[in-house]
Design a protein around this motif. Structure first.
Motif, PDB file in Angstrom:
ATOM      1  N   TYR A 138       0.833  -1.206   0.000  1.00 48.58           N
ATOM      2  CA  TYR A 138       0.000   0.000   0.000  1.00 48.58           C
ATOM      3  C   TYR A 138       0.871   1.260   0.000  1.00 48.58           C
ATOM      4  CZ  TYR A 138      -4.379   2.475   0.410  1.00 48.58           C
ATOM      5  OH  TYR A 138      -5.475   3.271   0.133  1.00 48.58           O
ATOM      6  N   GLN A 139       1.993   1.192   0.674  1.00 48.42           N
ATOM      7  CA  GLN A 139       2.934   2.304   0.624  1.00 48.42           C
ATOM      8  C   GLN A 139       3.441   2.500  -0.808  1.00 48.42           C
ATOM      9  OE1 GLN A 139       6.666   1.570   2.585  1.00 48.42           O
ATOM     10  NE2 GLN A 139       7.236   3.721   2.664  1.00 48.42           N
ATOM     11  N   HIS A 140       3.720   1.396  -1.486  1.00 49.12           N
ATOM     12  CA  HIS A 140       4.154   1.447  -2.888  1.00 49.12           C
ATOM     13  C   HIS A 140       3.092   2.113  -3.761  1.00 49.12           C
ATOM     14  CE1 HIS A 140       5.980   0.157  -6.648  1.00 49.12           C
ATOM     15  NE2 HIS A 140       4.885  -0.495  -6.985  1.00 49.12           N
ATOM     16  N   TYR A 141       1.829   1.776  -3.523  1.00 49.93           N
ATOM     17  CA  TYR A 141       0.728   2.376  -4.281  1.00 49.93           C
ATOM     18  C   TYR A 141       0.652   3.881  -4.043  1.00 49.93           C
ATOM     19  CZ  TYR A 141      -4.072   4.069  -4.751  1.00 49.93           C
ATOM     20  OH  TYR A 141      -5.179   4.823  -5.016  1.00 49.93           O
ATOM     21  N   ARG A 142       0.700   4.292  -2.793  1.00 50.82           N
ATOM     22  CA  ARG A 142       0.555   5.711  -2.462  1.00 50.82           C
ATOM     23  C   ARG A 142       1.718   6.549  -2.990  1.00 50.82           C
ATOM     24  NH1 ARG A 142      -3.171   7.426   1.066  1.00 50.82           N
ATOM     25  NH2 ARG A 142      -1.809   9.143   1.728  1.00 50.82           N
ATOM     26  N   GLN A 143       2.906   5.983  -2.981  1.00 52.79           N
ATOM     27  CA  GLN A 143       4.086   6.749  -3.387  1.00 52.79           C
ATOM     28  C   GLN A 143       4.322   6.751  -4.892  1.00 52.79           C
ATOM     29  OE1 GLN A 143       7.328   5.059  -1.135  1.00 52.79           O
ATOM     30  NE2 GLN A 143       6.801   6.157   0.739  1.00 52.79           N
ATOM     31  N   VAL A 152      -8.839 -16.839  -0.905  1.00 56.41           N
ATOM     32  CA  VAL A 152      -9.374 -15.605  -1.472  1.00 56.41           C
ATOM     33  C   VAL A 152      -8.324 -14.829  -2.255  1.00 56.41           C
ATOM     34  CG1 VAL A 152      -8.965 -14.185   0.605  1.00 56.41           C
ATOM     35  CG2 VAL A 152     -10.788 -13.587  -1.010  1.00 56.41           C
ATOM     36  N   GLY A 153      -7.099 -14.757  -1.762  1.00 57.89           N
ATOM     37  CA  GLY A 153      -6.064 -14.020  -2.473  1.00 57.89           C
ATOM     38  C   GLY A 153      -5.765 -14.618  -3.828  1.00 57.89           C
ATOM     39  N   GLU A 154      -5.664 -15.960  -3.869  1.00 56.76           N
ATOM     40  CA  GLU A 154      -5.380 -16.649  -5.118  1.00 56.76           C
ATOM     41  C   GLU A 154      -6.477 -16.404  -6.146  1.00 56.76           C
ATOM     42  OE1 GLU A 154      -5.197 -17.756  -2.114  1.00 56.76           O
ATOM     43  OE2 GLU A 154      -3.808 -19.435  -1.853  1.00 56.76           O
ATOM     44  N   LEU A 155      -7.730 -16.592  -5.731  1.00 54.61           N
ATOM     45  CA  LEU A 155      -8.848 -16.454  -6.657  1.00 54.61           C
ATOM     46  C   LEU A 155      -8.992 -15.020  -7.158  1.00 54.61           C
ATOM     47  CD1 LEU A 155     -11.545 -18.710  -4.932  1.00 54.61           C
ATOM     48  CD2 LEU A 155      -9.982 -19.298  -6.793  1.00 54.61           C
ATOM     49  N   LEU A 156      -8.817 -14.051  -6.272  1.00 50.93           N
ATOM     50  CA  LEU A 156      -8.922 -12.656  -6.677  1.00 50.93           C
ATOM     51  C   LEU A 156      -7.814 -12.294  -7.666  1.00 50.93           C
ATOM     52  CD1 LEU A 156     -10.152  -9.823  -6.444  1.00 50.93           C
ATOM     53  CD2 LEU A 156      -8.649  -9.436  -4.466  1.00 50.93           C
ATOM     54  N   ALA A 157      -6.571 -12.701  -7.362  1.00 48.01           N
ATOM     55  CA  ALA A 157      -5.455 -12.373  -8.245  1.00 48.01           C
ATOM     56  C   ALA A 157      -5.652 -12.985  -9.628  1.00 48.01           C
ATOM     57  CB  ALA A 157      -4.139 -12.859  -7.639  1.00 48.01           C
ATOM     58  N   ILE A 158      -6.095 -14.230  -9.667  1.00 49.32           N
ATOM     59  CA  ILE A 158      -6.307 -14.891 -10.958  1.00 49.32           C
ATOM     60  C   ILE A 158      -7.392 -14.189 -11.765  1.00 49.32           C
ATOM     61  CG2 ILE A 158      -7.117 -17.004 -12.070  1.00 49.32           C
ATOM     62  CD1 ILE A 158      -4.230 -17.032 -11.015  1.00 49.32           C
ATOM     63  N   TYR A 159      -8.487 -13.811 -11.113  1.00 52.19           N
ATOM     64  CA  TYR A 159      -9.554 -13.121 -11.841  1.00 52.19           C
ATOM     65  C   TYR A 159      -9.046 -11.802 -12.424  1.00 52.19           C
ATOM     66  CZ  TYR A 159     -13.715 -10.472 -12.952  1.00 52.19           C
ATOM     67  OH  TYR A 159     -14.649  -9.713 -13.620  1.00 52.19           O
ATOM     68  N   LEU A 160      -8.348 -11.027 -11.619  1.00 53.38           N
ATOM     69  CA  LEU A 160      -7.873  -9.729 -12.085  1.00 53.38           C
ATOM     70  C   LEU A 160      -6.870  -9.882 -13.231  1.00 53.38           C
ATOM     71  CD1 LEU A 160      -7.422  -7.873  -8.672  1.00 53.38           C
ATOM     72  CD2 LEU A 160      -9.280  -7.598 -10.321  1.00 53.38           C
ATOM     73  N   ILE A 161      -6.019 -10.908 -13.136  1.00 55.08           N
ATOM     74  CA  ILE A 161      -5.048 -11.138 -14.202  1.00 55.08           C
ATOM     75  C   ILE A 161      -5.749 -11.565 -15.483  1.00 55.08           C
ATOM     76  CG2 ILE A 161      -3.159 -12.643 -14.942  1.00 55.08           C
ATOM     77  CD1 ILE A 161      -2.205 -12.626 -11.989  1.00 55.08           C
ATOM     78  N   LEU A 162      -6.736 -12.442 -15.368  1.00 58.04           N
ATOM     79  CA  LEU A 162      -7.482 -12.882 -16.547  1.00 58.04           C
ATOM     80  C   LEU A 162      -8.281 -11.741 -17.171  1.00 58.04           C
ATOM     81  CD1 LEU A 162      -8.801 -16.407 -15.469  1.00 58.04           C
ATOM     82  CD2 LEU A 162      -6.896 -15.871 -16.989  1.00 58.04           C
ATOM     83  N   ARG A 163      -8.686 -10.770 -16.356  1.00 60.29           N
ATOM     84  CA  ARG A 163      -9.418  -9.614 -16.876  1.00 60.29           C
ATOM     85  C   ARG A 163      -8.485  -8.541 -17.430  1.00 60.29           C
ATOM     86  NH1 ARG A 163     -12.346  -7.262 -18.581  1.00 60.29           N
ATOM     87  NH2 ARG A 163     -13.323  -5.741 -17.181  1.00 60.29           N
ATOM     88  N   ARG A 164      -7.184  -8.854 -17.482  1.00 55.95           N
ATOM     89  CA  ARG A 164      -6.169  -7.990 -18.079  1.00 55.95           C
ATOM     90  C   ARG A 164      -5.848  -6.761 -17.249  1.00 55.95           C
ATOM     91  NH1 ARG A 164      -4.340 -11.900 -21.268  1.00 55.95           N
ATOM     92  NH2 ARG A 164      -5.981 -12.704 -22.638  1.00 55.95           N
ATOM     93  N   PHE A 165      -6.120  -6.815 -15.939  1.00 58.71           N
ATOM     94  CA  PHE A 165      -5.654  -5.733 -15.087  1.00 58.71           C
ATOM     95  C   PHE A 165      -4.150  -5.893 -14.873  1.00 58.71           C
ATOM     96  CE2 PHE A 165     -10.171  -5.736 -14.062  1.00 58.71           C
ATOM     97  CZ  PHE A 165     -10.446  -4.377 -14.030  1.00 58.71           C
ATOM     98  N   ASP A 166      -3.483  -4.810 -14.516  1.00 51.72           N
ATOM     99  CA  ASP A 166      -2.052  -4.823 -14.273  1.00 51.72           C
ATOM    100  C   ASP A 166      -1.702  -5.931 -13.277  1.00 51.72           C
ATOM    101  OD1 ASP A 166       0.639  -3.227 -14.400  1.00 51.72           O
ATOM    102  OD2 ASP A 166       0.239  -3.535 -12.269  1.00 51.72           O
ATOM    103  N   VAL A 167      -0.727  -6.768 -13.612  1.00 53.79           N
ATOM    104  CA  VAL A 167      -0.386  -7.916 -12.772  1.00 53.79           C
ATOM    105  C   VAL A 167       0.093  -7.477 -11.399  1.00 53.79           C
ATOM    106  CG1 VAL A 167       1.179  -9.876 -12.506  1.00 53.79           C
ATOM    107  CG2 VAL A 167       0.134  -9.418 -14.720  1.00 53.79           C
ATOM    108  N   THR A 168       0.931  -6.465 -11.345  1.00 59.28           N
ATOM    109  CA  THR A 168       1.431  -5.988 -10.059  1.00 59.28           C
ATOM    110  C   THR A 168       0.290  -5.465  -9.200  1.00 59.28           C
ATOM    111  OG1 THR A 168       3.503  -5.368 -11.133  1.00 59.28           O
ATOM    112  CG2 THR A 168       3.101  -4.482  -8.944  1.00 59.28           C
ATOM    113  N   MET A 169      -0.655  -4.752  -9.816  1.00 60.06           N
ATOM    114  CA  MET A 169      -1.811  -4.268  -9.079  1.00 60.06           C
ATOM    115  C   MET A 169      -2.657  -5.425  -8.563  1.00 60.06           C
ATOM    116  SD  MET A 169      -5.289  -3.520  -9.019  1.00 60.06           S
ATOM    117  CE  MET A 169      -5.936  -3.422 -10.684  1.00 60.06           C
TER     118      MET A 169
END
Length: 289
Positions: free
Chosen positions: A96-101, A198-215
């Protein structure tokens, strides 16, 4: 150039080190046991590095190890949650610090806070439905964890090799909110049974939807951290099963791993990160089955 994590500053690190030392002194453990349990510090570091660099919960490292050490299912899950309260929290603060900065003004990260809010509320609801109604896992911890890891690993490999790359997405649409709620409700329930999900499933969905992988990884880490904190009270205040000697040593190690993880992600490409994640899941899933 990115600033070091706030957790590495003397203002935080010195009080943390002092508190840990006091805890060890008053734990009542014989000095000889410090070396025996000290190896769990390394487990905490490795688990947190993996968890916070992929968005997965640290349980993907801890649960297989606890199975080998003949922990009961309740002890394995509760102790995994306890360690993750250290490691996932350190990772969440660092991300979150990385995101804010560095990322707040980037278009690809505009949905970051909304994803975390919606996902966390759904995940906590899912996990407490399981606890509140005392819903038993459909299979043993060993079987459930192995199949979950195997299927998720295979799914990631397929996404890497069979889904053609497109331009990254930055906008959440209406069906994303519905999908995230449903995924995180299910993910919360799975997390209650396995200490991961939950973390695994959320990350996979976001990656499959073409959101930024790091995000996607950062959001999954923050949601996982908030989820394990919502669940730890079940395993301490309600039904205490935490193997606290392990947590005392593995937890601080997990803090270090959680801080290191962000740097690892910045050096790995999205493809390598997903394959690294999938390889571990396939190994532990196949070994367990």
């Amino acid at each position: 150039m990115s600033k070091p994590s706030v957790l590495l500053t003397p203002k935080f690190f010195l009080p943390f080190l002092i508190a840990w030392s006091v805890l060890l002194v008053f734990s009542g453990m014989p000095f000889g046991q410090y070396m025996d349990y000290g190896l769990f510090s390394l487990l905490g570091v490795l688990g947190a590095i993996f968890a916070n660099s992929t968005g997965a919960g640290g349980g993907v490292i801890f649960i297989p190890m606890f199975n080998q050490l003949a922990f009961t299912e309740a002890q394995a899950i509760a102790t995994s949650f306890g360690i993750q309260c250290f490691g996932m929290t350190a990772g969440a603060i660092t991300w979150y610090q990385h995101y804010r900065q560095e990322k707040r003004d980037l278009t690809l990260w505009h949905g970051f806070n909304r994803i975390i809010l919606v996902s966390t509320l759904a995940s906590i609801a899912g996990i407490w439905v399981i606890y509140g109604y005392d819903v038993a896992s459909p299979a043993s911890l060993h079987q459930s964890f192995s199949w979950f890891s195997l299927l998720l690993g295979a799914f990631i490999v397929c996404s890497v090799y069979f889904i053609k790359p497109k331009r990254e997405s930055s906008k959440l649409v209406w069906f994303d909110y519905i999908a995230i709620v449903l995924i995180c409700l299910a993910g919360g329930a799975i997390t209650a049974w396995l200490s991961v999900g939950v973390g695994e499933l959320l990350a996979i969905y976001l990656i499959l939807r073409r959101f930024d992988v790091t995000m996607a990884v950062a959001a999954a880490v923050v949601v996982s951290a908030l989820t394990v904190w919502s669940a730890i009270w079940q395993h301490t205040l309600v039904d205490f099963n935490v193997y606290w000697q392990v947590v005392v040593f593995a937890g601080p190690g997990a803090v270090l791993g959680g801080i290191i993880a962000k740097s690892l992600v910045t050096y790995l490409s999205a493809r390598r990160l997903k394959l690294f994640f999938a390889f571990w899941l396939l190994v532990i899933g196949t070994a367990g089955i």
